[in-house]
Motif scaffolding. Structure first.
Motif, PDB file in Angstrom:
ATOM      1  N   GLU A   1      33.324  38.144  38.262  1.00 57.35           N
ATOM      2  CA  GLU A   1      34.479  37.321  38.599  1.00 57.35           C
ATOM      3  C   GLU A   1      35.710  38.220  38.701  1.00 57.35           C
ATOM      4  OE1 GLU A   1      36.648  33.211  37.082  1.00 57.35           O
ATOM      5  OE2 GLU A   1      34.725  33.831  36.206  1.00 57.35           O
TER       6      GLU A   1
ATOM      7  N   ARG B   1      33.543  32.689  47.320  1.00 56.61           N
ATOM      8  CA  ARG B   1      34.102  31.756  46.347  1.00 56.61           C
ATOM      9  C   ARG B   1      32.979  31.053  45.587  1.00 56.61           C
ATOM     10  NH1 ARG B   1      39.469  31.049  46.689  1.00 56.61           N
ATOM     11  NH2 ARG B   1      40.500  31.828  48.580  1.00 56.61           N
ATOM     12  N   SER B   2      33.268  30.717  44.340  1.00 60.58           N
ATOM     13  CA  SER B   2      32.289  29.996  43.525  1.00 60.58           C
ATOM     14  C   SER B   2      32.051  28.601  44.101  1.00 60.58           C
ATOM     15  CB  SER B   2      32.799  29.882  42.086  1.00 60.58           C
ATOM     16  OG  SER B   2      32.000  28.995  41.345  1.00 60.58           O
ATOM     17  N   LYS B   3      30.796  28.171  44.118  1.00 61.41           N
ATOM     18  CA  LYS B   3      30.471  26.820  44.603  1.00 61.41           C
ATOM     19  C   LYS B   3      31.004  25.750  43.656  1.00 61.41           C
ATOM     20  CE  LYS B   3      26.257  28.203  47.054  1.00 61.41           C
ATOM     21  NZ  LYS B   3      24.774  28.054  47.121  1.00 61.41           N
ATOM     22  N   ASN B   4      31.061  26.083  42.375  1.00 57.98           N
ATOM     23  CA  ASN B   4      31.514  25.113  41.372  1.00 57.98           C
ATOM     24  C   ASN B   4      33.033  25.027  41.265  1.00 57.98           C
ATOM     25  OD1 ASN B   4      28.815  24.597  40.673  1.00 57.98           O
ATOM     26  ND2 ASN B   4      28.798  26.342  39.255  1.00 57.98           N
ATOM     27  N   ASP B   5      33.701  26.120  41.624  1.00 57.27           N
ATOM     28  CA  ASP B   5      35.164  26.151  41.519  1.00 57.27           C
ATOM     29  C   ASP B   5      35.694  27.123  42.573  1.00 57.27           C
ATOM     30  OD1 ASP B   5      37.828  26.335  40.915  1.00 57.27           O
ATOM     31  OD2 ASP B   5      37.546  26.690  38.767  1.00 57.27           O
ATOM     32  N   GLU B   6      36.223  26.598  43.656  1.00 56.99           N
ATOM     33  CA  GLU B   6      36.646  27.441  44.779  1.00 56.99           C
ATOM     34  C   GLU B   6      37.826  28.348  44.457  1.00 56.99           C
ATOM     35  OE1 GLU B   6      37.167  25.597  48.517  1.00 56.99           O
ATOM     36  OE2 GLU B   6      35.019  25.224  48.773  1.00 56.99           O
TER      37      GLU B   6
ATOM     38  N   LYS C   1      37.758  30.356  42.032  1.00 57.91           N
ATOM     39  CA  LYS C   1      37.152  31.575  41.499  1.00 57.91           C
ATOM     40  C   LYS C   1      36.580  32.436  42.621  1.00 57.91           C
ATOM     41  CE  LYS C   1      35.829  29.683  36.980  1.00 57.91           C
ATOM     42  NZ  LYS C   1      34.689  29.411  36.058  1.00 57.91           N
TER      43      LYS C   1
END
Length: 249
Positions: free
Chosen positions: A50, A82-87, A89
């Protein structure tokens, strides 16, 4: 006092040589090197990193990290997404092929730095040269932060003030500044103007030749300058141990 100032000037000069070397040979900055070394050192063959952890662990400003990450992504040192759970990140996907490429770069740059610095006559710990140059940069950045926040100096102004303090005779000439710090006259004049305006430095003209100008420390501020040196000494010791820093011949 002189040892602390000489150590400070050595930190600055070595850092400048590293920056020039990275720019000229690889078109990269010290921040590119820090992040690649971080990935190479702290993660296994494949990893998801991250970006906020890089900012936190390396203490690099957000805008610099963003630019450097973009550069390294374009150079194919990792995949950025970008993270799928939290864009919000941003993740770096480091695959085995990326790790191999980074490890090869780290290996190559160690050899190149050793060769370059040996030619220039710089005394460094060649067995741990990357650690040395990065620690050197971190130390300088911390000094820069302290003198700006606590004493309202820019780093160039502070370095010049310290250099004038080391001159064994009464006055420091512009020629001595140019030779020691490798600055051009525009940069010297800019720093001198500020220090004179702040009354830390006196500007003196030769009685026999008014074209000749020298600089001296204002006696009223010597105690304050000694306090600054104590702060700098603590930073240098914290990052390098209480041993001699690499010095220029």
């Amino acid at each position: 006092m002189c040892k602390t100032i000489n150590d400070l000037l050595s930190v600055y000069l070595i850092n400048n040589e590293v920056i020039k070397f990275l720019k000229n040979k690889y078109d990269l900055s010290i921040y590119h090197l820090k992040i690649l070394k971080y990935i190479n050192l702290h993660h296994d063959e494949e990893a998801i990193i991250e970006v906020k952890n890089i900012k936190r662990d390396l203490d690099i400003h957000h805008s610099i990290v963003t630019t450097v990450i973009s550069d390294l992504h374009n150079l194919n040192y990792f995949i950025k997404k970008r993270s799928k759970n939290d864009e919000r990140k941003i993740l770096l996907i480091v695959e085995t092929r990326h790790k191999m490429k980074i490890a090869q770069f780290i290996h190559d740059i160690k050899i190149a730095l050793k060769e370059e610095f040996a030619i220039q006559g710089l005394h460094l710990n060649y067995d741990h040269i990357l650690e040395d140059v990065i620690r050197n940069n971190v130390s300088l950045m911390n000094i820069k932060k302290v003198v700006k926040q606590k004493y309202k100096f820019k780093l160039d102004q502070f370095l010049l003030l310290m250099l004038i303090m080391t001159i064994k005779h009464d006055f420091c000439t512009f020629k001595e500044i140019k030779r020691t710090l490798s600055w051009d006259m525009a940069k010297i004049n800019k720093a001198v103007k500020v220090l004179v305006k702040m009354n830390y430095v006196n500007k003196n003209r030769d009685k026999l030749d008014e074209r000749k100008v020298s600089l001296s420390i204002n006696e009223r501020y010597k105690d304050e300058i000694y306090m600054m040196l104590e702060d700098v000494s603590c930073i240098i010791k914290a990052h390098n141990g209480d041993s001699n820093l690499a010095m220029l011949k």
